[in-house]
Design an enzyme around this catalytic site. Sequence first.
Site, PDB file in Angstrom:
ATOM      1  CD  GLU A   1      -3.252  -0.318   0.370  1.00  0.00           C
ATOM      2  OE1 GLU A   1      -3.145  -0.246  -0.868  1.00  0.00           O
ATOM      3  OE2 GLU A   1      -4.265   0.043   0.984  1.00  0.00           O
TER       4      GLU A   1
ATOM      5  CB  THR B   1      -5.211   6.385  -2.186  1.00  0.00           C
ATOM      6  OG1 THR B   1      -6.365   5.553  -2.251  1.00  0.00           O
ATOM      7  CG2 THR B   1      -4.886   6.658  -0.732  1.00  0.00           C
TER       8      THR B   1
HETATM    9  N1  HSE Z   1      -6.937   6.141   5.073  1.00  0.00           N
HETATM   10  C1  HSE Z   1      -6.610   6.210   3.686  1.00  0.00           C
HETATM   11  C2  HSE Z   1      -6.918   7.594   3.180  1.00  0.00           C
HETATM   12  C3  HSE Z   1      -7.410   5.165   2.979  1.00  0.00           C
HETATM   13  O1  HSE Z   1      -8.004   8.100   3.484  1.00  0.00           O
HETATM   14  O2  HSE Z   1      -6.075   8.169   2.493  1.00  0.00           O
HETATM   15  C4  HSE Z   1      -7.328   5.163   1.513  1.00  0.00           C
HETATM   16  O3  HSE Z   1      -8.194   4.162   0.990  1.00  0.00           O
END
Ligand code: HSE
Length: 310
Positions: free
Chosen positions: A132, A185
């Site tokens: 990730e 993201t």
């Molecule tokens: N917590 C992360 C964000 C999750 O909000 O950037 C991304 O899916």
Amino acid sequence: MSDEWVRIAAPATTSNIGPGFDTFGLAMNEPSDILEGRKIDSGFKITEVSGPGSEGIPTDPKINSVTIAAEQVLKRCGCDFGIELKIKKGVRPCSGMGSSGASAAGGAFLANILCGGKLSLNEIILCAAHAEDVISGGLHADNVSPCILGGFTIIRSYEPFEVTRIEPPKDLGMVVALPDIMVATSDARKVLPREVSIKDLVFHIGNASTLVYGMMSGDLGVISRSVKDAVFEPARTKLVPFLKEAEKEAVSNGALVSFMGGSGPCIMSFYDANTDIGNNIAEKVKAVYTDNNIKCDTWVTRPGTGCKRI
Ligand code: HSE
């Protein structure tokens, strides 16, 4: 070397859930990615990618979440074989439904089976979180944790890594609407403020703590009152056209609360699964987008389990 194919399902997840940026996550009962893998002599080979958004998924193992995570597992286990993989996406990338998390978690989970199950669930999560980090430009394990553990997960700390799993209420219905809008993201993280005020910090602590209480006690009213975000969704609202209209439509049709799923663009709504209003909420949110000539997929689902062999 050629070996038997192992097949696993890796669920979609939603993260943040109002106040819990990068800490809260929830696994969904559907949709799921399906991954198949088998041992080969050496290296990684992705021989098939199908499903929504698969045309944009790289088959180069160096930049694919599945193989980046799987490689971490092989390294940790000291295994020197390679893996051939087939990937069937259940949810497209850039959706806010944990698509890259499902790939990463699924890749790590599958590789661990091929390695003889040597790693703990926490170690599998860390291998997936590494992928990730590489792909989304920020270390966050709030999708890969529920994808591995299932249920509702809370990350207390990244260093050292500590995650807790809570069984969410059985009657927590979830409606997910995914408009045909792409939000990476990495882009959604760039629009976030670097600092937050003490006022917002207090607001988030209060809501986050109470949301956990709601998940533990199974009180849907407490849950819906606590899904509040003073910082992250407001900064990202501009990335998702009609977000506020869609949330409003969900709530005026009986949803307990409606909010941006993960980093968007999906719109997540909670409702009481003892009622049969889920499909209607889905239709109404979808109409906000289709009325504006934007295609929108929906799922009416519930919290689910983590990755499993099928
Ligand atoms: N917590 C992360 C964000 C999750 O909000 O950037 C991304 O899916």
